[in-house]
Design an enzyme around this catalytic site. Sequence first.
Site, PDB file in Angstrom:
ATOM      1  CG  ASP A 120      -1.966   0.969   1.304  1.00 55.19           C
ATOM      2  OD1 ASP A 120      -2.289   1.523   0.248  1.00 55.19           O
ATOM      3  OD2 ASP A 120      -2.507   1.227   2.406  1.00 55.19           O
ATOM      4  CD  GLU A 131      -0.192   5.532  -3.776  1.00 55.83           C
ATOM      5  OE1 GLU A 131       0.202   5.828  -2.635  1.00 55.83           O
ATOM      6  OE2 GLU A 131      -0.760   4.477  -4.059  1.00 55.83           O
ATOM      7  CG  ASP A 158      -7.869   4.518   0.678  1.00 63.98           C
ATOM      8  OD1 ASP A 158      -7.594   3.298   0.620  1.00 63.98           O
ATOM      9  OD2 ASP A 158      -7.216   5.323   1.337  1.00 63.98           O
TER      10      ASP A 158
END
Length: 954
Positions: free
Chosen positions: A542, A545, A638
């Site tokens: 997770d 980015e 999300d």
Amino acid sequence: MWVTPRMSVRTGRTKISLLIFLVLSCFCGQSHGQYVDDPSAIQNVTYTYENYVLSGSMMLKSFPYNMNAYIYYQTYNGVWNFTGTIITVHWQWENAEVTYGNWSFSGPISPYGISKFYVLLQLVETGATYIDDNHGQYYAVANGAPRSTANCTGYDVVQTSVSSGVTNLNLALNGNGCALYSSDVKNLTVSITPYTSDIVRIKIADTANKQWQLPANVVPEGSASTGTIKTKSYTVSYTKSPFTFQVSRPSGEVLFDTSVSGLPSLIFENEYLEISSVLPDNANIYGLGDMADSFRRPPDTTLQTLWNIDQGTTRKNNAYGSHPVYYELRNGLVHGVFLRNSNGMDIALVPGQITYRVIGGVLDFYVFTGPTPAGALDQYTSIIGKPAFVPRWTLGFHQCRYGGTWVSTQGIKDTVDSLQQAGLYLDTVWADINYMNAYDDFTLGSGFWDWNAYVATLHQEHLYHVPIVDPGIPIVNGYRPYQDGLSSDVFLKWPNGSLFFGQVWPGVTVWADWFHPEAGTWWSNEIKNFHQIDSFDGLWIDMNEASNFVTPEGYEPAYTINNDGAWGVTGLNTRTLSTNLTHYSGVAEYNVHNLFGHYEAIHTHNALAALNPGKRTFVLSRSSFAGTGHYSQKWNGDNAATWDDLYLSIPQIMSNQLFGIPMVGSDICGFNGETTEELCNRWAQLGAFYPFSRHHHSTGMNDSFFFLWESVTESALKAYTIRYTLLPYLYGLMQQASTIGNAVFRPLWWDNPSDSNTYGIDTQFTLGNGILVTPVLTEGATSVTGYFPDGIWYDWYTGGVESSSAGYKTLDANLTHVNVHIKGGVILPAQYPAKTVYNTTQNPYFLIAALDSKGTSSGSLYVDDGVSVRSAYTQLNFGLSGSSLTIGVSKNSFNIGPKLNSVQILGFNATSVPSTIYLNGRTITGAKASLSQQVLDITGLSIGLNSNSVLQWK
Ligand SMILES: *[C@@H]1O[C@H](CO)[C@@H](O)[C@H](O)[C@H]1NC(C)=O
Ligand SMILES: *[C@@H]1O[C@H](CO)[C@@H](O)[C@H](O)[C@H]1NC(C)=O
Ligand SMILES: *[C@@H]1O[C@H](CO)[C@@H](O)[C@H](O)[C@H]1NC(C)=O
Ligand SMILES: *[C@@H]1O[C@H](CO)[C@@H](O)[C@H](O)[C@H]1NC(C)=O
Ligand SMILES: *[C@@H]1O[C@H](CO)[C@@H](O)[C@H](O)[C@H]1NC(C)=O
């Protein structure tokens, strides 16, 4: 994982109030009554500017005149353009002193962006027009003052050579260039390389080789055929002055053409590259992501920014991943264009054109010609890498939870027990960051002292476990991953060599430099150590980015991409790593920001492959780039518990098929926010058909497990019974995806590309070509309207014919019913469902043969051990025609234990029930046929699936 609330507060969408002072005065020499000089005539203008649409509202003070109000904007060519009469206000003569009216405006503007706009009041009285355009107050929207492209006259071809089929061109800048946002590159080299009969690569790079170019070990470049390509499905031509290029089909149909009238032919600056191509009006464009938007991208108003950001399902925003590839469907034929470039960019679709604006790198285009959808995807994935073949257990249901009771082994165990007691399906138990000690990777928190013993009991039940791992490494003395990373020198640094610090869940952290030659070894070691205290079966990566809770300082180029949908407001450094950082051997973060998650996925895949040699890996990544699907799977991050997000999951999953990531899903019932029984119910019905099917919910929210509501339990049981029944079919689709790159979760046009009714449909989908799902996506609905493409479609539940010619149908959809239909002509391999994938694979097989209008159907079955990379496998083909079913074994190296026990034939058009069943010419005693409503059930079979056979009935 959502970022902390304080980070998630959005600044709004460039919503700025301004007053426009406007002086109305007569300058025309004509005298018509009295004129009001009122600077407050237009008040409180608010606007948003996104995706090339300007919209907003304002208040107009009434005047004793007829008035028209207009919105004007200015393109960066410096030309004021008139967007049409957006507002027309007619007031009668009246004496009211101050009467305000509310007016709103909205309209598309040019791809050249808008640097300013102004509002103009026009006074119209008895034919005379009084305009005052000298007092408009302008607001600069993005990218500074308007820039003239007058000097952007492109490049000329100065030298041409052809060697072994590759055309090489040297280009020289025309004139002095235009230095629109940075410095023009003087000399360019173009190579036009026919790759295969269906793929051509056109690369435009700086001759000096100073621009960033993607290493092939990180983002593959495919390989050109070594021999001569006999038949090409494309022709490439170019113009010399200025240089433009065109890719056409042999029929003459132009697919890509960079000579767009009125636009610069090519701008190639070190930090600003611009090129456009002609598109047909109302083009059918798909792809370009990550994004949350309709599957078919609006051809007139799409602005797709590519810059990976921790951003959920905000419509049209850039999001976690970057995929600079689009597919166009034109008259039933598909082609695609991939720009192999990792830099930040804006890609705009406006009427008749696509424009790329890229802030670095080179222009490395691949055009692939399809013409079938599957062919186009096969071609794209032959360049970037075929999707990884997933372990079979990952096709089961996954349960996750952030916070709530999932903060200890016992809390998780209670949920698992409840799921099982409710008779629900379950294969994989996830663990979000709560399992860690202080959110530090590779540790177990105190509530998890008995975790690994529990994982062992899960394994005994043939259940699986996947924990989360984040890339931010806390700087804690004595914390092994940090100490090891320091010793191997693998952390990201500023140009002066000092470590870069940011902040994520554990507090102050550093991040790995995945380009460092030791990074893979370090990461693998940490994962290997962790496996000793948590025997996980896959990893969930997770925050890659990379997400950072603070926005560091860093370089911002002159051209501002529309990062986070906030053009001109949100810079590249927003909540991520500084663009100033340098990776190993001087690679600039500015150029490789979009590769962080992709490269982490590669290293994580490698680590898992080393841990279990010869076995497939399962890596669930949030961020992705072109080619990530070769190493990793993905979820859409999300999302929120809203009806809109329920819908958006369909286009998101479809788009990822086009990106070569077939194993993808969205959090079922919604991650952020509270869900409702009805929403969760409909989500269970849809989510059961996601390739990656996981329920997850955020911390601080009420539980939303299926078993908490009776209706949701019932829906989940019904829908997942279909999923588990179809596991052999779904697994076969995954196998195909990994070999020929075909899509698993398909838009309706995939198998009906000539039916233009399907082009805009993204509220329904098919799994393979055989299963059509028409979910309910609106609150309160008890029916749903869906489109049925040509052919016969049978209802899953009754086996009856639902539709036999193309058209829309409204279907009943009570709260616990999801509409599923089977395509005539398809044989679906199935197994009697058990509550886990493992137990299902132990059960007998059966076939669902849905007949087409000719009374035939066909299908296939692929079986292997479910986990090995190069597994022995058995491949069977089924063909039904007349009164016989042929089972042909085309590859036979895996021993299939369970037998084929029954065959169900839908659309069986005979009045008499067959009385005798034959296998290879011999009567099968004990087999029997029963007919009900054109569904023939042949039961009592026990056919081994490792040999050819023919089943007949009379
Ligand atoms: C315009 O906005 C200002 C500040 O928000 C407010 O005070 C004023 O009343 C508004 N004008 C009108 C006409 O509503
Ligand atoms: C202005 O808008 C019109 C109509 O939308 C368009 O045809 C024209 O090309 C635009 N001119 C400029 C300079 O953008
Ligand atoms: C175009 O280039 C000429 C010559 O270099 C320069 O004088 C002029 O200002 C430039 N025009 C624009 C609009 O940049
Ligand atoms: C561009 O190419 C020309 C011709 O080969 C050469 O003379 C010139 O020096 C080059 N310019 C640059 C900036 O590399
Ligand atoms: C980032 O780099 C630019 C030059 O590329 C420099 O001007 C700026 O000061 C640097 N910022 C930081 C925080 O290092």
